[in-house]
Design a protein around this motif. Structure first.
Motif, PDB file in Angstrom:
ATOM      1  N   VAL A 157       9.098 -10.882   0.986  1.00 34.53           N
ATOM      2  CA  VAL A 157       8.629 -10.129   2.157  1.00 34.53           C
ATOM      3  C   VAL A 157       8.711 -10.997   3.407  1.00 34.53           C
ATOM      4  N   ARG A 158       9.226 -10.425   4.481  1.00 32.98           N
ATOM      5  CA  ARG A 158       9.273 -11.137   5.766  1.00 32.98           C
ATOM      6  C   ARG A 158       8.277 -10.556   6.752  1.00 32.98           C
ATOM      7  N   ASP A 159       8.054  -9.245   6.685  1.00 33.08           N
ATOM      8  CA  ASP A 159       7.166  -8.581   7.638  1.00 33.08           C
ATOM      9  C   ASP A 159       5.910  -8.125   6.901  1.00 33.08           C
ATOM     10  N   PHE A 160       4.859  -8.939   6.989  1.00 37.15           N
ATOM     11  CA  PHE A 160       3.649  -8.641   6.227  1.00 37.15           C
ATOM     12  C   PHE A 160       2.816  -7.527   6.851  1.00 37.15           C
ATOM     13  N   THR A 161       3.275  -6.983   8.005  1.00 38.47           N
ATOM     14  CA  THR A 161       2.607  -5.781   8.517  1.00 38.47           C
ATOM     15  C   THR A 161       3.030  -4.547   7.717  1.00 38.47           C
ATOM     16  N   ARG A 162       4.057  -4.710   6.894  1.00 35.20           N
ATOM     17  CA  ARG A 162       4.501  -3.604   6.042  1.00 35.20           C
ATOM     18  C   ARG A 162       4.349  -4.001   4.566  1.00 35.20           C
ATOM     19  N   PHE A 163       3.122  -4.341   4.222  1.00 39.09           N
ATOM     20  CA  PHE A 163       2.732  -4.735   2.856  1.00 39.09           C
ATOM     21  C   PHE A 163       1.317  -4.231   2.666  1.00 39.09           C
TER      22      PHE A 163
END
Ligand code: NI
Length: 179
Positions: A157-163
């Motif tokens: 995962v690179r964008d932890f706002t989408r987790f």
């Protein structure tokens, strides 16, 4: 015919680099494949890797029918048993899409994957498999083969706002599934 326990993230056995299968078409391999399909179907999964049931071998299974409740909008992927896989990206295009994992229950994240890949390996009888695929099929293969090198999707995962939690991100989607 046995549903096996699926190891969850935090179990050190999920972090190993798996060993190649040395003997195809053996009773051991056929029993393992049978148990893995039973386990995957019981969990409504699209794929499963041997390390997820604690078996330290380079063996993954995947495939979806039209009625997979965890991925209702995904195109069908043929039922496949893949041993000792090698993945080669085709081009340098990545795609973002949502993934979950039976070893990370209750969560989903957007994960970047190669959009198009060639994958090679063998089925459980030792017959060669060589396919070039894209989209969801390519994503599932990359996810499952990551399990063979000790990688779980949160590590990608690179964008932890989408987790987040599936029930929050996608209310109602997984009413029939643990994940
Ligand atoms: Ni997984």
């Amino acid at each position: 015919m046995t549903v096996r326990e699926i190891l969850k993230m935090g179990d050190q056995r999920l972090l190993r680099v798996a060993k190649p299968v040395e003997h195809f078409d053996s009773d051991e391999v056929h029993l393992l494949v049978s148990d893995m399909f039973d386990t995957m179907h019981a969990a409504n999964g699209a794929g499963l890797a041997a390390p997820q049931i604690g078996v330290d071998l380079q063996l993954v299974i995947f495939g979806t029918g039209a009625a997979n409740v965890r991925y209702p909008d995904a195109p069908p992927i043929p039922r496949t048993v893949l041993l000792n896989p090698v993945i080669t990206p085709i081009g340098a295009v990545e795609e973002d899409d949502w993934e979950g994992c039976l070893s990370v229950p209750g969560l989903r994240a957007v994960v970047p994957r190669w959009a198009s890949i060639r994958y090679q390996g063998f089925d459980q009888y030792g017959d060669a498999i060589d396919r070039t695929v894209d989209g969801f099929h390519a994503r599932v293969v990359q996810h499952e083969c990551d399990h063979l090198i000790g990688k779980l999707y949160p590590m990608r995962v690179r964008d932890f706002t989408r987790f987040g939690f599936t029930e929050v991100l996608f209310p109602g989607l997984d009413a029939n599934s643990d994940d």
